[in-house]
Design an enzyme around this catalytic site. Sequence first.
Site, PDB file in Angstrom:
ATOM      1  N   GLY A 122       0.785  -1.227   0.000  1.00  0.00           N
ATOM      2  CA  GLY A 122       0.000   0.000   0.000  1.00  0.00           C
ATOM      3  C   GLY A 122       0.816   1.275   0.000  1.00  0.00           C
ATOM      4  O   GLY A 122       0.256   2.357   0.174  1.00  0.00           O
ATOM      5  N   HIS A 126       8.157   6.722   5.204  1.00  0.00           N
ATOM      6  CA  HIS A 126       7.351   7.443   6.181  1.00  0.00           C
ATOM      7  C   HIS A 126       6.677   6.455   7.121  1.00  0.00           C
ATOM      8  O   HIS A 126       6.228   5.391   6.709  1.00  0.00           O
ATOM      9  CB  HIS A 126       6.309   8.353   5.519  1.00  0.00           C
ATOM     10  CG  HIS A 126       5.404   7.686   4.554  1.00  0.00           C
ATOM     11  ND1 HIS A 126       5.812   7.281   3.294  1.00  0.00           N
ATOM     12  CD2 HIS A 126       4.089   7.358   4.638  1.00  0.00           C
ATOM     13  CE1 HIS A 126       4.788   6.736   2.646  1.00  0.00           C
ATOM     14  NE2 HIS A 126       3.738   6.761   3.454  1.00  0.00           N
TER      15      HIS A 126
END
Length: 114
Positions: free
Chosen positions: A93, A100
């Site tokens: 995803g 991050h």
Amino acid sequence: MNDCLFCKIVAKEIPAEIVYETGRALAFRDINPQAPAHVLVITKGHYSDAAALADADDGLADEVLKAAHAVAVMEGVAEEGYRVVFNTGPGAGQTVFHVHAHVLGGRALTWPPG
């Protein structure tokens, strides 16, 4: 990386609601929050994903994780519990290919995710 969204946020070319910053990490609110507390913690230097972060030297991954915890404390979710998620690769995803960590909290988080 000239076309990287998060590099542009670090360079202040794109605005973001910054909530925490260290020498090598930056934390800002997600524009599409999935929980009452949803903050992204990124490296200021460009690393494509968590695997690249793991290969980085001199404690950068540690700094990102410490920043994630500091954000959880600031957001008031450290005591009740929070989740730190790194999506690595498109199959997981990842849509922005600058490492991050998602710091999520403020509601019950189910398992398994996704």
